[in-house]
Scaffold this motif. Sequence first.
Motif, PDB file in Angstrom:
ATOM      1  N   PRO A 220      48.904  39.330  31.613  1.00 40.14           N
ATOM      2  CA  PRO A 220      48.686  40.152  30.417  1.00 40.14           C
ATOM      3  C   PRO A 220      47.262  40.672  30.298  1.00 40.14           C
ATOM      4  CG  PRO A 220      48.892  37.833  29.834  1.00 40.14           C
ATOM      5  CD  PRO A 220      49.302  37.951  31.274  1.00 40.14           C
ATOM      6  N   GLY A 221      46.349  40.131  31.093  1.00 35.42           N
ATOM      7  CA  GLY A 221      44.970  40.600  31.073  1.00 35.42           C
ATOM      8  C   GLY A 221      44.814  42.057  31.452  1.00 35.42           C
ATOM      9  N   ILE A 222      45.866  42.659  32.009  1.00 32.06           N
ATOM     10  CA  ILE A 222      45.773  44.076  32.384  1.00 32.06           C
ATOM     11  C   ILE A 222      45.625  44.981  31.170  1.00 32.06           C
ATOM     12  CG2 ILE A 222      47.070  43.764  34.524  1.00 32.06           C
ATOM     13  CD1 ILE A 222      49.517  44.924  33.097  1.00 32.06           C
ATOM     14  N   VAL A 223      45.908  44.465  29.964  1.00 37.84           N
ATOM     15  CA  VAL A 223      45.790  45.302  28.764  1.00 37.84           C
ATOM     16  C   VAL A 223      44.356  45.353  28.246  1.00 37.84           C
ATOM     17  CG1 VAL A 223      48.153  44.733  28.106  1.00 37.84           C
ATOM     18  CG2 VAL A 223      46.250  43.436  27.098  1.00 37.84           C
ATOM     19  N   GLU A 224      43.460  44.595  28.861  1.00 29.44           N
ATOM     20  CA  GLU A 224      42.075  44.599  28.408  1.00 29.44           C
ATOM     21  C   GLU A 224      41.448  45.976  28.586  1.00 29.44           C
ATOM     22  OE1 GLU A 224      39.548  40.955  29.031  1.00 29.44           O
ATOM     23  OE2 GLU A 224      41.058  40.590  30.582  1.00 29.44           O
ATOM     24  N   SER A 225      40.280  46.119  28.034  1.00 29.94           N
ATOM     25  CA  SER A 225      39.546  47.376  28.129  1.00 29.94           C
ATOM     26  C   SER A 225      39.377  47.800  29.579  1.00 29.94           C
ATOM     27  CB  SER A 225      38.165  47.206  27.482  1.00 29.94           C
ATOM     28  OG  SER A 225      37.306  48.262  27.846  1.00 29.94           O
ATOM     29  N   GLY A 226      39.362  49.096  29.799  1.00 27.70           N
ATOM     30  CA  GLY A 226      39.166  49.615  31.148  1.00 27.70           C
ATOM     31  C   GLY A 226      37.832  49.223  31.735  1.00 27.70           C
ATOM     32  N   ARG A 227      36.913  48.794  30.892  1.00 26.62           N
ATOM     33  CA  ARG A 227      35.592  48.376  31.371  1.00 26.62           C
ATOM     34  C   ARG A 227      35.554  46.904  31.759  1.00 26.62           C
ATOM     35  NH1 ARG A 227      34.919  51.604  27.035  1.00 26.62           N
ATOM     36  NH2 ARG A 227      34.779  49.829  25.607  1.00 26.62           N
ATOM     37  N   ALA A 228      36.655  46.173  31.497  1.00 28.17           N
ATOM     38  CA  ALA A 228      36.691  44.743  31.807  1.00 28.17           C
ATOM     39  C   ALA A 228      36.704  44.530  33.316  1.00 28.17           C
ATOM     40  CB  ALA A 228      37.922  44.098  31.182  1.00 28.17           C
ATOM     41  N   ARG A 229      35.806  43.673  33.785  1.00 25.29           N
ATOM     42  CA  ARG A 229      35.742  43.393  35.214  1.00 25.29           C
ATOM     43  C   ARG A 229      36.843  42.414  35.612  1.00 25.29           C
ATOM     44  NH1 ARG A 229      30.070  41.414  37.134  1.00 25.29           N
ATOM     45  NH2 ARG A 229      31.204  41.636  39.110  1.00 25.29           N
ATOM     46  N   ASN A 230      37.345  42.566  36.807  1.00 27.71           N
ATOM     47  CA  ASN A 230      38.282  41.616  37.420  1.00 27.71           C
ATOM     48  C   ASN A 230      39.631  41.512  36.707  1.00 27.71           C
ATOM     49  OD1 ASN A 230      36.093  40.883  39.151  1.00 27.71           O
ATOM     50  ND2 ASN A 230      35.373  39.439  37.600  1.00 27.71           N
ATOM     51  N   LYS A 231      39.957  42.480  35.850  1.00 26.17           N
ATOM     52  CA  LYS A 231      41.198  42.312  35.093  1.00 26.17           C
ATOM     53  C   LYS A 231      42.445  42.476  35.962  1.00 26.17           C
ATOM     54  CE  LYS A 231      42.136  46.936  33.165  1.00 26.17           C
ATOM     55  NZ  LYS A 231      42.451  47.615  31.891  1.00 26.17           N
ATOM     56  N   TYR A 232      42.285  43.048  37.147  1.00 21.11           N
ATOM     57  CA  TYR A 232      43.434  43.204  38.036  1.00 21.11           C
ATOM     58  C   TYR A 232      43.456  42.164  39.164  1.00 21.11           C
ATOM     59  CZ  TYR A 232      44.273  47.683  35.749  1.00 21.11           C
ATOM     60  OH  TYR A 232      44.539  48.659  34.821  1.00 21.11           O
ATOM     61  N   ASP A 233      42.516  41.231  39.156  1.00 16.71           N
ATOM     62  CA  ASP A 233      42.438  40.252  40.249  1.00 16.71           C
ATOM     63  C   ASP A 233      43.721  39.436  40.376  1.00 16.71           C
ATOM     64  OD1 ASP A 233      39.923  41.162  40.697  1.00 16.71           O
ATOM     65  OD2 ASP A 233      38.879  39.302  40.172  1.00 16.71           O
ATOM     66  N   ASP A 234      44.240  38.958  39.239  1.00 17.77           N
ATOM     67  CA  ASP A 234      45.451  38.136  39.292  1.00 17.77           C
ATOM     68  C   ASP A 234      46.655  38.934  39.788  1.00 17.77           C
ATOM     69  OD1 ASP A 234      44.388  35.727  38.631  1.00 17.77           O
ATOM     70  OD2 ASP A 234      45.030  35.737  36.540  1.00 17.77           O
ATOM     71  N   VAL A 235      46.688  40.213  39.470  1.00 20.74           N
ATOM     72  CA  VAL A 235      47.776  41.069  39.958  1.00 20.74           C
ATOM     73  C   VAL A 235      47.754  41.113  41.482  1.00 20.74           C
ATOM     74  CG1 VAL A 235      48.634  43.443  40.077  1.00 20.74           C
ATOM     75  CG2 VAL A 235      47.892  42.485  37.882  1.00 20.74           C
ATOM     76  N   VAL A 236      46.567  41.360  42.033  1.00 23.03           N
ATOM     77  CA  VAL A 236      46.418  41.437  43.490  1.00 23.03           C
ATOM     78  C   VAL A 236      46.795  40.112  44.143  1.00 23.03           C
ATOM     79  CG1 VAL A 236      44.761  41.728  45.368  1.00 23.03           C
ATOM     80  CG2 VAL A 236      44.653  43.217  43.370  1.00 23.03           C
ATOM     81  N   LEU A 237      46.324  39.007  43.566  1.00 23.09           N
ATOM     82  CA  LEU A 237      46.597  37.694  44.141  1.00 23.09           C
ATOM     83  C   LEU A 237      48.075  37.333  44.046  1.00 23.09           C
ATOM     84  CD1 LEU A 237      43.456  35.820  42.825  1.00 23.09           C
ATOM     85  CD2 LEU A 237      44.008  36.287  45.213  1.00 23.09           C
ATOM     86  N   TYR A 238      48.717  37.703  42.952  1.00 19.64           N
ATOM     87  CA  TYR A 238      50.147  37.425  42.825  1.00 19.64           C
ATOM     88  C   TYR A 238      50.947  38.178  43.884  1.00 19.64           C
ATOM     89  CZ  TYR A 238      54.944  37.765  41.268  1.00 19.64           C
ATOM     90  OH  TYR A 238      56.316  37.751  41.245  1.00 19.64           O
ATOM     91  N   LEU A 239      50.689  39.465  44.019  1.00 11.91           N
ATOM     92  CA  LEU A 239      51.433  40.260  44.998  1.00 11.91           C
ATOM     93  C   LEU A 239      51.225  39.726  46.411  1.00 11.91           C
ATOM     94  CD1 LEU A 239      50.806  43.899  43.687  1.00 11.91           C
ATOM     95  CD2 LEU A 239      52.828  42.468  43.364  1.00 11.91           C
ATOM     96  N   LEU A 240      50.004  39.296  46.695  1.00 14.51           N
ATOM     97  CA  LEU A 240      49.703  38.807  48.039  1.00 14.51           C
ATOM     98  C   LEU A 240      50.278  37.422  48.287  1.00 14.51           C
ATOM     99  CD1 LEU A 240      48.217  39.052  50.746  1.00 14.51           C
ATOM    100  CD2 LEU A 240      46.181  38.133  49.609  1.00 14.51           C
ATOM    101  N   THR A 241      50.015  36.484  47.370  1.00 16.47           N
ATOM    102  CA  THR A 241      50.389  35.097  47.633  1.00 16.47           C
ATOM    103  C   THR A 241      51.863  34.806  47.412  1.00 16.47           C
ATOM    104  OG1 THR A 241      49.812  34.403  45.379  1.00 16.47           O
ATOM    105  CG2 THR A 241      48.079  34.277  47.040  1.00 16.47           C
ATOM    106  N   TYR A 242      52.525  35.600  46.585  1.00 20.93           N
ATOM    107  CA  TYR A 242      53.934  35.313  46.316  1.00 20.93           C
ATOM    108  C   TYR A 242      54.890  36.268  47.014  1.00 20.93           C
ATOM    109  CZ  TYR A 242      57.584  32.886  43.738  1.00 20.93           C
ATOM    110  OH  TYR A 242      58.666  32.106  43.410  1.00 20.93           O
TER     111      TYR A 242
END
Length: 331
Positions: A220-242
Amino acid sequence: MNQHEFELILDGICTALTGEAGDKIFQTAGQFERRVREVLQDAIQGDKSIAIDFSPHPQAFPDIAVGRFGIEVKFTLNDTWRSIANSVLETNRIESVEKVYLVFGKMGGTPEVRWGDYEKSVIHVRTSHVPRFEVELFASRSLFDLMGVSYDVFRVLPMAEKMLHIRTYARARLKRGERLWWLEDTPDADHVLPIQARLYTSLTTAEKTTLRAEAALLCPGIVESGRARNKYDDVVLYLLTYHGVVCHQARDLFSAGSVANPENDDTGGVYIERALKLIETEMRDASLRMDDALFVEYWGESVPPEHRIRRWVQKADLLARDWIPSRSLFL
């Protein structure tokens, strides 16, 4: 034979084999293990109640049974006392063995053979398709110290309970931005990470939509401000690791015009809001079928499937800055 007497025998074996290695190093693990058996047999020849097996089961643990004592043999041509060890499963455990020792042949650097207490030498568990212990002689702290359970207690636990200890240990070692490659509590869980990596851009539209929905739900962190750093990190890790999917530009999964405004109607609005609105149905479907272990991993809590969307909205409301998700999503 008591423990002190057996350890004196180990002293003698290591002294003898260190001398032999000093003259000419052992070249292979098989050669070294056979020599351990031979020297051990000579050392206990006065005890007719014990016979050393020279044709053991290839996966037997430990390698050599000596009455109630056992020896796991390790060998390396490198200058290290560290090695991969047996499977956590211990499927072929020799049940008569109560106390296990390591006899380690180190041929790199100054050739030497030493022994150690097996429990004190297990320092790590490698989490692959079959979790395996890693051992190191003279370690300052054992894996079992870190997990807060003794080896004798751990080894007789059901595999599901072993995996709970291992997963807790592995998660405690994660650095910021890291995720576990595996989540299951059992080795025979349904999910298997694909061997081949795939590029997100090569997936079908249906696959992309499904993965976007799953990732959005877990992160759900993807809804944070566009200026938020690393907000897509978990998305990338999920797609890769799972899923074994590599995504170069995770931001584009939710903010690119092709996913947030496919009709190109130029009506404005918050792109992440519009992108999520378009995959509400897929997110609902994902909330009902995805493994609970994933929500524990990414949300830090277990949530019943029927309550996951409501909980996601609560989380999103706390994270969003320029809009309020609960006013437009999943109404």
